[in-house]
Write a protein that holds these residues in place. Structure first.
Motif, short mmCIF file in Angstrom:
data_model
loop_
_atom_site.label_atom_id
_atom_site.label_comp_id
_atom_site.label_asym_id
_atom_site.label_seq_id
_atom_site.Cartn_x
_atom_site.Cartn_y
_atom_site.Cartn_z
N LEU A 317 0.83 -1.21 0.00
CA LEU A 317 0.00 0.00 0.00
C LEU A 317 0.86 1.25 0.00
O LEU A 317 0.63 2.19 -0.75
CB LEU A 317 -0.92 0.00 1.23
CG LEU A 317 -1.66 1.31 1.53
CD1 LEU A 317 -2.68 1.60 0.45
CD2 LEU A 317 -2.33 1.24 2.91
N GLY A 318 1.85 1.29 0.86
CA GLY A 318 2.77 2.42 0.98
C GLY A 318 4.19 1.92 1.13
O GLY A 318 4.50 0.77 0.79
N THR A 319 5.06 2.77 1.64
CA THR A 319 6.49 2.46 1.80
C THR A 319 7.07 1.84 0.53
O THR A 319 7.89 0.93 0.59
CB THR A 319 6.74 1.53 3.02
OG1 THR A 319 6.19 0.24 2.79
CG2 THR A 319 6.14 2.12 4.28
N ARG A 320 6.63 2.36 -0.61
CA ARG A 320 7.07 1.80 -1.88
C ARG A 320 8.51 2.15 -2.20
O ARG A 320 9.12 1.57 -3.08
CB ARG A 320 6.16 2.32 -3.00
CG ARG A 320 4.71 1.91 -2.85
CD ARG A 320 3.83 2.61 -3.87
NE ARG A 320 2.42 2.27 -3.69
CZ ARG A 320 1.44 2.85 -4.37
NH1 ARG A 320 1.72 3.81 -5.24
NH2 ARG A 320 0.18 2.50 -4.16
N GLN A 321 9.05 3.14 -1.49
CA GLN A 321 10.42 3.58 -1.73
C GLN A 321 11.43 2.49 -1.33
O GLN A 321 12.54 2.47 -1.83
CB GLN A 321 10.72 4.83 -0.90
CG GLN A 321 9.67 5.92 -1.02
CD GLN A 321 8.62 5.84 0.08
OE1 GLN A 321 8.13 4.78 0.39
NE2 GLN A 321 8.27 6.98 0.65
N MET A 322 11.02 1.62 -0.44
CA MET A 322 11.93 0.68 0.20
C MET A 322 11.66 -0.75 -0.28
O MET A 322 10.52 -1.18 -0.35
CB MET A 322 11.72 0.75 1.71
CG MET A 322 12.55 -0.22 2.51
SD MET A 322 12.13 -0.10 4.25
CE MET A 322 10.41 -0.60 4.23
N PRO A 323 12.72 -1.50 -0.61
CA PRO A 323 12.51 -2.88 -1.04
C PRO A 323 12.12 -3.80 0.11
O PRO A 323 12.79 -3.84 1.14
CB PRO A 323 13.87 -3.28 -1.62
CG PRO A 323 14.86 -2.40 -0.94
CD PRO A 323 14.14 -1.11 -0.66
N THR A 324 11.02 -4.48 -0.05
CA THR A 324 10.56 -5.49 0.91
C THR A 324 10.32 -6.78 0.13
O THR A 324 9.62 -6.75 -0.89
CB THR A 324 9.25 -5.05 1.59
OG1 THR A 324 9.46 -3.79 2.22
CG2 THR A 324 8.80 -6.06 2.62
#
Length: 594
Positions: A317-324
């Motif tokens: 949904l969010g925190t798309r800047q960071m690779p998970t």
């Protein structure tokens, strides 16, 4: 050869057509016919030399709304400055945060936006078919890593230049950084947590280099760390959810095999993770008592992942800047850090610190949207006057301000407590408060951030819903704050556990300290607020006394309400205490009364 003649608003004649504010003489060429189809007939009231019409240049008119402007977030935060003057009156700290605030505005905030618009990608194979499992992040993401080292965003907490207030200094800097960081505060939280665990267990052997790199100010040496705990069967329930197996090797190391379901900041240099040591027959011990803590470097000397396959990046949904990512561990070389079966106990310090980081990010998001909303209120007019002159609008922003101030004081008090613990200055009361207030602050500010940032987006009207303003990303990213490091319900139950395990001593410390905050020399003008908090404190005490007589499940059902009450009452007392010091402002007193 036929050609077109462009004339600027000087004549009007039949046979001319309007095109972006100019008149075009049509020829009989094929290209002109194509142009003609896209044009509108010349209007009868076309402008003449004597008086150009207001909309002659474009169909959208001449007004463009000014966007909100980010100014130095340190200079724009009177509460932060007042808090530091009261508790950490250091010219060096003030100067550092002032300069850092300028850097955020003119340099770093743009990087954060680039991280959002250029999300990470997974490259599974190279052009020749070799598996590489390479996560490609934006150049801005790497710049965030370098900046984090240069600014000491982890190092400050371990250099301890300011003794027990070093953590407060570090967290104030992260508080300014977080909204502009492109979510780089997440890997920093895990890096900080890993460094704390290694320090607590003893820096020696393979962790000596790791600790040095995690706390380095040199960008060439600086490492970030992951925390690979979550597996398919469980997130917070690591005891029953962890299936990763650790096979002992002849040299004393281990090889880890398992599947990690949710690994944030997967591009980290190292990781801490849990696994079950297998005996010679391959058997493992179930439950939490079978878990051990391991350290692993993610890449080999050639920069290639070792014993890891990246299955996919998560679509969030969010925190798309960071690779998970989802990771398959297939013989990952690792070192055991904890005693066998003591893994969960060893990560307790890490969870305390990462939950504090989560709380700092929550409060910083609230402050940032409020700063932007206030600036916008001076630039946007509606119904004949600027938004700042509409009482209802300003009342809404004021309510957001009170929420943000209370959350800030709560989080900074927890930072104060962990600083005292780490430097050996903590009393038993401090230790009890830290244990109780860490989950309380995390769960409460996580929920607060979502509500305040959502309210903040409303203050921009429709523009708050438009992606390329960057505003919606603030709300999407905030949603994770009530989930990461324990959901609201999980942490509410953790509050009950710490009450039970200390036989109520944490509550006794809470009541004692809260009462002391409002019993000190307060201003007469704050008497209404003091009576309100004192009444709420008495009501909470009565509730807990009655709850002891109820069936066993009663308190569990009330756990969330209890945690919220603990947070609100303590925030009220902190607001009164801060408004009572000699350097307090009228805004401090107003917030306490509200």
């Amino acid at each position: 050869m036929a050609s077109s003649l462009l004339l600027h608003r000087q004549v009007t004649r039949p046979g001319y057509w309007v095109h972006t504010g100019m008149y075009r003489l049509l020829s009989h060429s094929s290209s002109a016919k194509v142009v003609k189809r896209d044009m509108a007939p010349f209007p009868q009231d076309a402008p003449t030399v004597e008086g150009p019409a207001e909309f002659s240049r474009a169909g959208i008119g001449g007004f463009f709304q000014q966007k909100p402007v980010l100014k130095n977030p340190f200079l724009g935060d009177a509460l932060l400055q007042g808090y530091l003057r009261r508790h950490l009156p250091s010219e060096a700290v003030y100067s550092d945060l002032l300069v850092f605030g300028e850097r955020l505005v003119y340099e770093v905030d743009g990087w954060g936006r680039e991280c959002e618009t250029t999300p990470p990608k997974l490259v599974t194979y190279d052009p020749w078919g070799c598996r590489v499992d390479r996560i490609v992040t934006s150049p801005a993401w790497q710049r965030m890593k370098d900046l984090s080292a240069q600014e000491g965003l982890v190092a400050i907490g371990y250099e301890r230049t300011y003794g027990e207030w070093s953590r407060v200094y570090q967290m104030c800097k992260l508080y300014l950084f977080s909204p502009s960081s492109g979510l780089y505060t997440c890997p920093l939280a895990m890096t900080d947590g890993a460094a704390k665990v290694i320090q607590a267990l003893g820096v020696s052997g393979p962790t000596q280099e790791a600790f040095s790199r995690l706390t380095s100010r040199n960008p060439e040496d600086f490492w970030t760390s992951g925390q690979w705990m979550t597996e398919r069967k469980g997130g917070s329930d690591v005891g029953s959810g962890t299936e990763t197996v650790a096979l002992p090797q002849s040299d004393g190391t281990y090889r880890l095999s398992g599947f990690k379901w949710f690994t944030s900041a997967t591009d980290a240099d190292m990781t801490l993770t849990l696994g079950r040591v297998a005996d010679r027959d391959g058997r493992t011990t179930p439950g939490s008592r079978g878990l051990s803590l391991f350290y692993a470097a993610v890449r080999d000397e050639d920069g290639m992942v070792q014993g890891i396959e990246v299955q996919r990046l998560k679509d969030k949904l969010g925190t798309r800047q960071m690779p998970t990512a989802e990771l398959l561990l297939d013989g990952l070389p690792a070192y055991r850090l904890s005693e066998e079966g003591r893994g969960v106990a060893c990560i307790a310090n890490m969870l305390t610190l990462t939950r504090i980081h989560n709380s700092v990010s929550a409060v910083s998001g609230m402050r940032r949207v409020l700063q932007l909303a206030r600036d916008y209120a001076t630039r946007r007019s509606a119904f004949g006057k600027p938004l700042k002159d509409h009482p209802l609008h300003m009342q809404t922003l004021t309510r957001m301000e009170v929420e943000t101030r209370g959350a800030f004081l709560l989080v900074m008090d927890v930072c104060r407590l962990i600083g005292r613990e780490e430097t050996g200055h903590a009393s038993q009361l401090d230790t009890h408060l830290l244990r109780l207030l860490t989950p309380v602050a995390k769960l409460y500010t996580g929920k607060q951030a979502i509500a305040v940032i959502s309210e903040g987006l409303e203050s921009f009207g429709g523009q708050g819903y438009i992606e390329d303003t960057g505003l919606p990303a603030m709300l999407r990213d905030a949603q994770v704050l009530s989930i990461w490091e324990g959901t609201t319900n999980v942490l509410s139950l953790d509050v009950l556990r710490c009450i039970a395990r200390t036989s109520g001593l944490v509550l006794q410390s809470y009541f004692t300290h809260t009462q002391s905050l409002i019993a000190s020399d307060f201003l007469p003008s704050l008497s209404v607020a003091v009576r309100s908090v004192d009444s709420a404190l008495c009501g909470l005490r009565e509730f807990l006394q009655e709850a002891v007589l109820k069936p066993p499940g009663y308190l569990e059902l009330a756990a969330r309400d209890l945690a919220y009450s603990l947070a609100r009452i303590y925030i009220g007392a902190l607001l009164i205490d801060h408004a009572s010091w000699e350097g307090a402002s009228q805004s401090d007193a107003y917030a306490a009364l509200r």
